[in-house]
Design a protein around this motif. Structure first.
Motif, PDB file in Angstrom:
ATOM      1  N   THR A 295       0.851  -1.192   0.000  1.00  0.00           N
ATOM      2  CA  THR A 295       0.000   0.000   0.000  1.00  0.00           C
ATOM      3  C   THR A 295       0.887   1.243   0.000  1.00  0.00           C
ATOM      4  O   THR A 295       1.827   1.332   0.803  1.00  0.00           O
ATOM      5  CB  THR A 295      -0.910   0.027   1.250  1.00  0.00           C
ATOM      6  N   ASP A 296       0.594   2.163  -0.923  1.00  0.00           N
ATOM      7  CA  ASP A 296       1.298   3.449  -0.939  1.00  0.00           C
ATOM      8  C   ASP A 296       0.348   4.507  -1.498  1.00  0.00           C
ATOM      9  O   ASP A 296      -0.869   4.272  -1.556  1.00  0.00           O
ATOM     10  CB  ASP A 296       2.624   3.351  -1.718  1.00  0.00           C
ATOM     11  N   ARG A 297       0.872   5.617  -1.940  1.00  0.00           N
ATOM     12  CA  ARG A 297       0.015   6.699  -2.462  1.00  0.00           C
ATOM     13  C   ARG A 297      -0.881   6.223  -3.602  1.00  0.00           C
ATOM     14  O   ARG A 297      -1.912   6.828  -3.869  1.00  0.00           O
ATOM     15  CB  ARG A 297       0.887   7.824  -3.011  1.00  0.00           C
ATOM     16  N   ASN A 298      -0.455   5.181  -4.302  1.00  0.00           N
ATOM     17  CA  ASN A 298      -1.223   4.680  -5.461  1.00  0.00           C
ATOM     18  C   ASN A 298      -2.280   3.652  -5.069  1.00  0.00           C
ATOM     19  O   ASN A 298      -2.908   3.055  -5.938  1.00  0.00           O
ATOM     20  CB  ASN A 298      -0.282   4.064  -6.495  1.00  0.00           C
ATOM     21  N   GLY A 299      -2.433   3.380  -3.788  1.00  0.00           N
ATOM     22  CA  GLY A 299      -3.448   2.426  -3.345  1.00  0.00           C
ATOM     23  C   GLY A 299      -2.819   1.103  -2.911  1.00  0.00           C
ATOM     24  O   GLY A 299      -1.614   1.031  -2.671  1.00  0.00           O
ATOM     25  N   THR A 300      -3.663   0.063  -2.842  1.00  0.00           N
ATOM     26  CA  THR A 300      -3.204  -1.251  -2.376  1.00  0.00           C
ATOM     27  C   THR A 300      -3.221  -2.224  -3.539  1.00  0.00           C
ATOM     28  O   THR A 300      -4.187  -2.260  -4.305  1.00  0.00           O
ATOM     29  CB  THR A 300      -4.142  -1.774  -1.262  1.00  0.00           C
ATOM     30  N   ARG A 301      -2.150  -2.985  -3.702  1.00  0.00           N
ATOM     31  CA  ARG A 301      -2.130  -4.010  -4.750  1.00  0.00           C
ATOM     32  C   ARG A 301      -1.397  -5.242  -4.256  1.00  0.00           C
ATOM     33  O   ARG A 301      -0.524  -5.148  -3.380  1.00  0.00           O
ATOM     34  CB  ARG A 301      -1.492  -3.492  -6.034  1.00  0.00           C
ATOM     35  N   GLN A 302      -1.746  -6.382  -4.857  1.00  0.00           N
ATOM     36  CA  GLN A 302      -1.098  -7.637  -4.502  1.00  0.00           C
ATOM     37  C   GLN A 302       0.159  -7.790  -5.354  1.00  0.00           C
ATOM     38  O   GLN A 302       0.138  -7.501  -6.559  1.00  0.00           O
ATOM     39  CB  GLN A 302      -2.037  -8.826  -4.726  1.00  0.00           C
ATOM     40  N   ILE A 303       1.221  -8.240  -4.732  1.00  0.00           N
ATOM     41  CA  ILE A 303       2.509  -8.403  -5.414  1.00  0.00           C
ATOM     42  C   ILE A 303       2.689  -9.865  -5.793  1.00  0.00           C
ATOM     43  O   ILE A 303       2.461 -10.761  -4.968  1.00  0.00           O
ATOM     44  CB  ILE A 303       3.667  -7.967  -4.477  1.00  0.00           C
ATOM     45  N   GLU A 304       3.107 -10.086  -7.050  1.00  0.00           N
ATOM     46  CA  GLU A 304       3.303 -11.459  -7.518  1.00  0.00           C
ATOM     47  C   GLU A 304       4.515 -12.091  -6.826  1.00  0.00           C
ATOM     48  O   GLU A 304       5.531 -11.424  -6.604  1.00  0.00           O
ATOM     49  CB  GLU A 304       3.545 -11.425  -9.029  1.00  0.00           C
ATOM     50  N   LEU A 305       4.388 -13.372  -6.490  1.00  0.00           N
ATOM     51  CA  LEU A 305       5.476 -14.068  -5.800  1.00  0.00           C
ATOM     52  C   LEU A 305       6.041 -15.183  -6.671  1.00  0.00           C
ATOM     53  O   LEU A 305       5.307 -15.812  -7.425  1.00  0.00           O
ATOM     54  CB  LEU A 305       4.963 -14.676  -4.486  1.00  0.00           C
ATOM     55  N   GLU A 306       7.347 -15.432  -6.500  1.00  0.00           N
ATOM     56  CA  GLU A 306       7.982 -16.567  -7.179  1.00  0.00           C
ATOM     57  C   GLU A 306       8.380 -17.586  -6.115  1.00  0.00           C
ATOM     58  O   GLU A 306       8.531 -17.243  -4.961  1.00  0.00           O
ATOM     59  CB  GLU A 306       9.246 -16.101  -7.906  1.00  0.00           C
ATOM     60  N   GLY A 307       8.592 -18.829  -6.527  1.00  0.00           N
ATOM     61  CA  GLY A 307       9.041 -19.853  -5.584  1.00  0.00           C
ATOM     62  C   GLY A 307       7.876 -20.589  -4.963  1.00  0.00           C
ATOM     63  O   GLY A 307       6.716 -20.191  -5.095  1.00  0.00           O
TER      64      GLY A 307
END
Ligand SMILES: NC(=O)c1ccc[n+]([C@@H]2O[C@H](COP(=O)([O-])OP(=O)(O)OC[C@H]3O[C@@H](n4cnc5c(N)ncnc54)[C@H](O)[C@@H]3O)[C@@H](O)[C@H]2O)c1
Length: 361
Positions: A295-307
């Motif tokens: 979450t930052d000034r641009n809102g909340t987003r899910q981050i893609e994970l590897e592994g």
């Protein structure tokens, strides 16, 4: 990377040892050669499933098998004796957390491995969970600015009768102890992970941890890191959760939770969650559920994970050992990291006894 597989022996086939076995199955870098377990029933049933050469006496396994590394997954009270015997037999050692109960014991383990010319890897398995690795990368890239605060808590249960106290087989009476999701047995992961994520050692602490065999209380730890960040841990398993129906997350990984060990692929109403707050953004890390949110000034987003999600992190941890032993890469998580975490933990106990903030080094 070399084509040869790492020849591994495992000591202790209890809760975590059996999960290591499952994780190693999917790795092309690991050959599980042998395993030692004093409990005949566990050893026999797991041998039938995983096909290792079984031993009741781990010292016999050390004498008879050609192993690169032995993974020590016995209760912490036994870590020093088992790890030193492995080192003296010329095997590299991966020791589960906590490295030891006492700082002096951890120092002896490090010294014995150095004297024997073998590597000591500390089982900080959280460092191999993809959500935490990605969070660390994001912090390192400046995505959330300067880290102000890191926090984690495990609060819930079914009242005082439902406590999951580890008992004397793990923690000797009178020393640090408590429940499986308490400060010693679980918080030791976070003490290590917070310092690793921010790249800063702990400067001072204040906290309170439970004593094995004594009446338990709410546990907490405040860590002031040298870079100015604050780390906060809070544990209580003798009350009830405050989660509401429908809250939670689908977990892609297995998890240690207040409900015990939960296999992957389920809804978790109170998933393990680490929060990291910075000057430019914040991270919500579901380390076992295999999910990460920014979450930052641009809102909340899910981050893609590897592994791979848990329990794949135990294989990733062992693959890191393989790179070090077979290819000469540096030890990613050395015994000294386990010692540092233990120093923070024991300082927290001292802070409560002395009713003052304790400075470290
Ligand atoms: N990294 C993680 O996420 C994680 C998770 C759980 C436990 N752990 C750690 O793993 C270690 C083991 O915990 P656990 O929950 O599996 O405990 P456990 O009691 O379930 O299993 C320990 C096993 O070791 C066996 N054992 C004891 N002494 C032995 C010996 N001399 N030779 C061979 N076998 C012996 C016991 O019979 C038992 O089966 C602890 O240090 C614990 O903190 C780590």
């Amino acid at each position: 990377m070399t084509k040869r597989k790492l020849r591994v022996g495992l000591v202790g086939l209890g809760g975590v040892g059996s999960i290591h076995l499952e994780a190693y199955r999917d790795s092309s870098a690991i050959e599980l050669v042998a395993a030692a377990e004093i409990d005949d029933a566990k050893r026999t049933s797991l041998q039938a499933r995983y096909g290792f050469r079984p031993y009741a006496d781990f010292t016999r396994m050390l004498r008879e098998e050609t192993l690169d590394l032995v993974c020590v997954a016995t209760p912490v009270v036994t870590h020093e004796a088992v790890a030193i015997a492995c080192a003296e037999a010329g095997k590299h050692v991966l020791c589960e957390k906590p490295l030891a109960v006492e700082v002096a014991s951890a120092r002896r383990m490090i010294a014995a491995c150095a004297a024997a010319g073998v590597k000591l890897f500390y089982g900080a398995s959280y460092r191999f969970l993809p959500a935490l690795r990605k969070a660390r990368d994001l912090i390192g890239s400046g995505a959330i600015g300067e880290v102000l605060l890191m926090r984690e808590q495990e609060i819930g249960g079914t009242g005082p009768d439902g406590r999951q106290i580890m008992g004397f087989a793990h923690y000797p009476p009178g020393g640090p102890g408590g429940s499986g999701l308490g400060l010693v047995d679980h918080g030791i992961h976070l003490i290590d992970a917070f310092g690793w994520m921010t790249g800063s050692p702990v400067a001072s602490v204040f906290g309170r941890g439970n004593i094995s065999g004594a009446a338990p209380s709410t546990e907490y730890l405040l860590m002031n890191f040298r870079n100015g960040s604050l780390g906060h841990l809070l544990y209580e398993d003798s009350t009830f959760p405050t989660s509401l129906p429908g809250e939670g997350i689908f977990s892609w990984g297995s998890a240690w939770s207040l409900d015990g060990y939960v296999p992957p692929g389920r809804w978790q109403s109170a998933p393990g969650t680490i929060h990291v707050h910075g000057t430019k953004g914040a991270l919500r890390i579901h380390h076992y559920a295999h999910a990460l949110f920014l979450t930052d000034r641009n809102g909340t987003r899910q981050i893609e994970l590897e592994g791979s999600s848990a329990p794949g992190h135990f294989a990733a941890q062992m693959e890191s050992c393989a790179r070090s032993i077979l290819d000469g890469a540096p030890v990613e998580v050395p015994g000294e990291a386990g010692l540092a975490a233990l120093e923070v933990l024991t300082a927290a106990y001292r802070s409560f006894e002395e009713k003052q903030v304790i400075s470290l080094g």
